[in-house]
Design a protein around this motif. Structure first.
Motif, PDB file in Angstrom:
ATOM      1  N   THR A   1     -14.604  62.144 107.185  1.00  0.00           N
ATOM      2  CA  THR A   1     -13.374  61.462 107.592  1.00  0.00           C
ATOM      3  C   THR A   1     -12.670  60.786 106.426  1.00  0.00           C
ATOM      4  O   THR A   1     -11.450  60.919 106.257  1.00  0.00           O
ATOM      5  N   ALA A   2     -13.435  60.036 105.598  1.00  0.00           N
ATOM      6  CA  ALA A   2     -12.792  59.226 104.550  1.00  0.00           C
ATOM      7  C   ALA A   2     -12.019  60.082 103.546  1.00  0.00           C
ATOM      8  O   ALA A   2     -10.839  59.815 103.294  1.00  0.00           O
ATOM      9  N   PRO A   3     -12.625  61.109 102.941  1.00  0.00           N
ATOM     10  CA  PRO A   3     -11.831  61.909 102.002  1.00  0.00           C
ATOM     11  C   PRO A   3     -10.705  62.684 102.672  1.00  0.00           C
ATOM     12  O   PRO A   3      -9.656  62.909 102.065  1.00  0.00           O
ATOM     13  N   LEU A   4     -10.894  63.079 103.939  1.00  0.00           N
ATOM     14  CA  LEU A   4      -9.805  63.774 104.640  1.00  0.00           C
ATOM     15  C   LEU A   4      -8.634  62.823 104.868  1.00  0.00           C
ATOM     16  O   LEU A   4      -7.474  63.194 104.653  1.00  0.00           O
ATOM     17  N   ARG A   5      -8.941  61.592 105.279  1.00  0.00           N
ATOM     18  CA  ARG A   5      -7.864  60.623 105.467  1.00  0.00           C
ATOM     19  C   ARG A   5      -7.138  60.352 104.152  1.00  0.00           C
ATOM     20  O   ARG A   5      -5.915  60.270 104.113  1.00  0.00           O
ATOM     21  N   ARG A   6      -7.892  60.237 103.074  1.00  0.00           N
ATOM     22  CA  ARG A   6      -7.247  59.925 101.799  1.00  0.00           C
ATOM     23  C   ARG A   6      -6.420  61.113 101.299  1.00  0.00           C
ATOM     24  O   ARG A   6      -5.367  60.941 100.692  1.00  0.00           O
ATOM     25  N   ALA A   7      -6.889  62.325 101.563  1.00  0.00           N
ATOM     26  CA  ALA A   7      -6.112  63.504 101.180  1.00  0.00           C
ATOM     27  C   ALA A   7      -4.784  63.546 101.949  1.00  0.00           C
ATOM     28  O   ALA A   7      -3.724  63.838 101.387  1.00  0.00           O
TER      29      ALA A   7
ATOM     30  N   LEU B   1      -6.828  68.375  97.431  1.00  0.00           N
ATOM     31  CA  LEU B   1      -6.948  66.921  97.490  1.00  0.00           C
ATOM     32  C   LEU B   1      -8.242  66.504  98.193  1.00  0.00           C
ATOM     33  O   LEU B   1      -8.919  65.568  97.770  1.00  0.00           O
ATOM     34  N   TYR B   2      -8.579  67.211  99.271  1.00  0.00           N
ATOM     35  CA  TYR B   2      -9.836  66.874  99.947  1.00  0.00           C
ATOM     36  C   TYR B   2     -11.026  67.077  99.005  1.00  0.00           C
ATOM     37  O   TYR B   2     -11.912  66.225  98.908  1.00  0.00           O
ATOM     38  N   GLY B   3     -11.039  68.202  98.303  1.00  0.00           N
ATOM     39  CA  GLY B   3     -12.143  68.449  97.375  1.00  0.00           C
ATOM     40  C   GLY B   3     -12.252  67.383  96.314  1.00  0.00           C
ATOM     41  O   GLY B   3     -13.352  66.972  95.919  1.00  0.00           O
ATOM     42  N   TRP B   4     -11.106  66.913  95.830  1.00  0.00           N
ATOM     43  CA  TRP B   4     -11.109  65.859  94.812  1.00  0.00           C
ATOM     44  C   TRP B   4     -11.720  64.571  95.364  1.00  0.00           C
ATOM     45  O   TRP B   4     -12.622  63.975  94.767  1.00  0.00           O
ATOM     46  N   PHE B   5     -11.266  64.148  96.546  1.00  0.00           N
ATOM     47  CA  PHE B   5     -11.757  62.891  97.086  1.00  0.00           C
ATOM     48  C   PHE B   5     -13.180  63.004  97.620  1.00  0.00           C
ATOM     49  O   PHE B   5     -13.899  62.008  97.676  1.00  0.00           O
TER      50      PHE B   5
END
Length: 920
Positions: free
Chosen positions: A529-535, A651-655
């Motif tokens: 959830t967290a990296p998806l939200r940030r992406a 972006l998801y991969g980065w976060f």
């Protein structure tokens, strides 16, 4: 823009080829003396060239701006000088060249694939050229000395300019350049608005020179030096962060991190509770970062100071900057509150004693130190980098190069939206790009973690993950807290000229709130959830249309792009909702998707810029999930969805820590400049010359004015089209020719002589790489029962500029706003869109299977029909360069029953397939 060390140590020296002293010559400032010594010791070194640009996203009078730059430079003539030798050392005398106004050159890179990158590439080439000091002392002609303060005005797109500035550190420092730019903006604004600019705010360089001269001979200087010696007693020379050292290169590596709104707020709150500023917070975090790298008990940092405490010196655009040591103990048992208190005490001491030169302090405290500046990592706090106002057009300042970096430098400033920006520069002889990337990520995460847990021992603070509770841990900083790569569109905020799509929606029946689109994606199993939200948050920051507010008052529409820190898609945690679906039967999951889509559409509110929502259907760690994206119709078109699908996996991969920095995404943004540019184009002579064509089209027989109908009835047909010749798109030719022939026997579709159609085509190739509804609509009258496709092909080819001018003339040119709509009355609506496809570089991400989209069709927020039929041709790549076409038909229930509409759709599709088939 500040002083740093030179590749080779040197004592201050006069120029090698002295000239006679000019009558108006004055001594160099202390900072200039140091820079001259450094440059003289390494004449071929280019690292003392510094640069920045001011990005102007909006309509700009380029000639007025060039005049403003020249006028500001004329008000500071000492920025262009000749060097001479006096009895007391090198001197400078201003060089005035009345016949050579210092207007910036003009450059246009808008035709490049990446116009901004092309412009900055040329400028970086300029920065890589070392100055000719010999021409400062012995010019070929008295007034022909090199200009150490230059600029170029670059057009990178419609209504989008960069004022690029490059200087040698001999000429001006960061504070002086900020003074100069504020004056340029003031002069430009006055010229554009036709009012006096007021007297020059500048004080002459003699104010700085005389203040420094008096200080150098004073007891105050001796007392300051003694205070520094006592303060630094016992301080050891710091170990290099990388365990080794190297001379600085001509250019430094840079990684920029823009903290998001939550992290910025945490830093500010922590600093405020300790009675300090965000600057001290950055300084304290740098101390903790440094001691963690070196294992030392304290950090010795080299901090920039303005050195302008004497009266009048703050108004001098020249070089005065100083670098002074800050010593902060930072052990693992210390808390961030401890470090903040120490940083505040050290910076207070620095401000009281900032006029004594750091080079003198270094010689007194560390006699064996071989460098030319205070040792330690560089820290530059830049409160003066604010947004400029050019007659209502915002000017965003972006630093390109800040001078030599022998190891690592941390610069901090505030973005126009109030977010904390960190620039980390590194010596490429010591750091690989990936290593600097990791260094920047770790530092940003540490700063956020310390701010959230200011009373926790530094050694126990882990990087705080977005979306977590900020709890401390013994784990090392995780890649999940990686910083946000600076989005190019992030700075775009403020009023937006209404685009043609907004005018279309304004004229359409039905509420604007309900106009929206969905896409349903298949996503890899096991997302978090967290990296998806940030992406998703970063998408909204990159793309201004996802922060778009629509205001309506007394029938008048206006739009604005909210700052990222205010936009719901960035700040509202409910923008993403997670729905566990592991173990659900397909039918139950489809019902959940339908309900979530309906809820997402209902939650959109363009009045508050709530224009983007996401729902993640988490199928667990072993099965692919689904991601439903919903956006208001003014925020997206088919190209927008493809852009978002391409960027989101990177972006998801980065976060999530599983991918490289998404630098390859390229520049986003440019929506405001594009909108302003369309308004300019609408009033251009070329566009106005199209007026007879559109007037003749509008003067034809009126199509029937059908009552608006919901048009919820749909059917889908499919066919294939081979690759066609250059010119009109072969899908348009085949389908419109078939529609015209099929309509001949159906009087409800035509006006008795022609078939009126309204055509919506994808955005032009010149449009910016950003989300938004940038498509084009124009009217056309097709001949009934055409003999094949050639008459339709010729008709489409004859439309001026692919039809882009009709809406521009109607809505964006006040003199032609009386031009009627595409055709009188309402005809058949035809739309061509590009099919959404999976990005090549993101396995597991792509459109969900076609069957799963069926439930979303009836939930689309399409406005009611005002004509008999609407068809949307979605075009995907086919074999051998051809096209696979899926046509979605929508019809008015007031005019057709289901069997009639289906018969029309099937007949037209079959005929289009026959028209498209190769001859023979």
């Amino acid at each position: 823009m500040s002083a740093t060390s030179s590749p080779t140590p040197a004592a201050p020296a006069a120029p090698a080829a002295p000239s006679a002293v000019a009558p108006d010559a004055v001594p160099l400032t202390a900072a200039q003396t140091e820079f001259l010594a450094a440059q003289s010791a390494a004449p071929g070194y280019a690292g003392h060239n510094v640069g920045q640009y001011v990005e102007l996203a909006g309509p700009v009078d380029t000639e007025a701006l060039r005049d403003a730059v020249a006028a500001a430079l004329d008000e500071a003539p000492w920025l262009r000088f000749r060097l001479t030798r006096g009895d007391d050392g090198p001197r400078q005398s201003p060089v005035r060249s009345p016949g050579r106004p210092r207007r910036p050159a003009l450059l246009d890179t808008s035709g490049a694939a990446d116009p901004v990158a092309a412009a900055l590439g040329l400028v970086r080439g300029q920065l890589a050229c070392p100055p000719r000091l010999d021409l400062l002392t012995d010019p070929p002609a008295p007034g022909d000395v090199p200009d150490l303060a230059g600029s170029v005005l670059v057009t990178v797109g419609p209504g989008h300019h960069l004022l690029v500035q490059f200087f040698h550190q001999l000429a001006v420092d960061g504070h002086g350049l900020a003074l100069l730019n504020h004056r340029i903006a003031e002069l430009y604004t006055a010229a554009v608005r036709g009012r006096p600019a007021g007297p020059s705010p500048f004080a002459p360089v003699t104010a700085l020179v005389e203040a420094e001269s008096a200080y150098a001979a004073s007891a105050e200087r001796r007392a300051d030096l003694a205070a520094w010696t006592r303060r630094l007693a016992g301080a050891a020379l710091p170990a290099p962060l990388r365990g080794r050292s190297a001379p600085p290169a001509d250019t430094a590596l840079r990684r920029t991190v823009l903290l998001d709104a939550a992290d910025t707020a945490a830093v500010e709150a922590s600093a405020r509770s300790a009675g300090v500023t965000w600057g001290e917070a950055v300084l304290a975090a740098t101390a903790a970062h440094t001691t963690a790298r070196t294992g030392a008990a304290e950090a010795l940092l080299a901090v920039y100071a303005a050195a302008r405490t004497a009266p009048g010196t703050l108004r001098v655009p020249a070089a005065a900057v100083n670098i002074l040591p800050v010593r902060i103990a930072a052990g693992p048992a210390d808390t961030f509150r401890d470090l903040l208190a120490r940083a505040a005490a050290e910076t207070a001491f620095l401000r009281r004693h900032q006029r004594v030169r750091g080079t003198e302090v270094a010689r007194a405290v560390w006699p064996g130190h071989a460098g030319t500046r205070v040792p330690g990592p560089l820290v530059n706090l830049r409160p003066f980098e604010t947004e400029l106002d050019f007659a209502g057009v915002p000017g965003r300042v972006v630093s390109l190069a800040s001078g030599p970096v022998d190891d690592l430098a941390v610069s901090a400033s505030r973005s126009p939206e109030g977010l904390l920006r960190l620039d980390l520069d590194a010596n490429p002889a010591l750091y690989e790009p990936a290593e600097l990337e990791s260094e920047a990520a770790g530092f940003a995460a540490l700063l956020a973690g310390l701010a959230r847990r200011p009373r926790t021992p530094v050694g126990r603070v882990a990087a705080v993950r977005p979306g977590s509770d900020g709890a401390p841990s013994d784990a090392a900083p995780s890649h999940a807290a990686r910083p946000v790569p600076v989005p190019a569109g992030d700075h775009e905020a403020g009023p937006l000229t209404l685009l043609p799509a907004a005018h279309r929606l304004r004229e359409a029946p039905g509420p604007a709130e309900g106009a929206h689109e969905h896409v349903l994606l298949e996503v890899p199993a096991g997302l978090r959830t967290a990296p998806l939200r940030r992406a998703l948050t970063t998408l909204a920051r990159r793309h201004p249309a996802l922060r778009l507010a629509l205001h309506r008052a007394h029938g008048v529409w206006s739009q604005e792009v909210l700052a990222a820190a205010e936009a719901p898609a960035v700040t509202d945690a409910t923008t993403l909702r997670r729905h566990p679906v592991a173990g659900l039967a397909p039918g139950a999951r489809d019902l959940l998707v339908t309900a979530a889509a309906r809820a997402a559409g209902d939650a959109l509110d363009p009045a508050t810029a709530s224009v983007f929502r996401a729902a993640w259907f988490d199928a667990g760690p072993a099965q692919p999930g689904r991601l439903l994206l919903t956006a208001h119709a003014l925020s997206v078109d088919d190209v927008s969805w493809q852009l978002l699908l391409t960027e989101l996996p990177a972006l998801y991969g980065w976060f999530a820590g599983s991918g490289a920095a998404p630098d390859a995404l390229g520049r986003a943004g440019g929506l405001t400049a594009w909108a302003s540019g369309l308004a300019t184009t609408a009033q251009s002579p070329a566009r106005v010359r199209e007026l007879p064509y559109w007037t003749e089209l509008a003067d034809g027989p009126a199509a029937r004015a059908w009552p608006a109908a919901e048009g919820g009835h749909r059917t889908v047909t499919r066919f294939e089209v081979p690759a066609g010749p250059p010119g009109p798109h072969p899908v348009d030719v085949a389908l419109l020719a078939a529609l015209a022939r099929t309509a001949a026997g159906r009087p409800r579709l035509h006006d008795g002589a022609r078939l009126p159609v309204e055509l919506e085509f994808p955005r032009p190739g010149t449009a910016p790489r950003t989300a938004g509804r940038l498509s084009t609509v124009h009217g056309l009258r097709l001949p009934l029962d055409p003999d094949g496709t050639e008459p339709v092909r010729r008709l489409l080819a004859a439309v001026p500029d692919a039809g882009r001018g009709q809406e521009q003339l109607r809505h964006l040119n006040p003199q032609t706003s009386a031009l009627p709509a595409g055709t009188p009355g309402r005809g058949v609506a035809y739309r061509r869109r590009a099919a959404l496809h999976a990005p090549d570089s993101a396995p597991g991400w792509g459109p969900a299977p076609d069957g799963e989209w069926a439930a979303l069709g009836a939930l689309r927020g399409d406005p009611p029909l005002t004509g008999p039929v609407e068809l949307t041709a979605t075009v995907a790549a086919g074999p051998a360069g051809g096209h696979r076409v899926t046509v979605h038909w929508r019809w008015s229930s007031a005019l057709f029953d289901a069997s009639e509409a289906a018969g029309l759709a099937e007949a037209a599709t079959a005929l289009a397939a026959r028209f498209a088939a190769p001859a023979g």
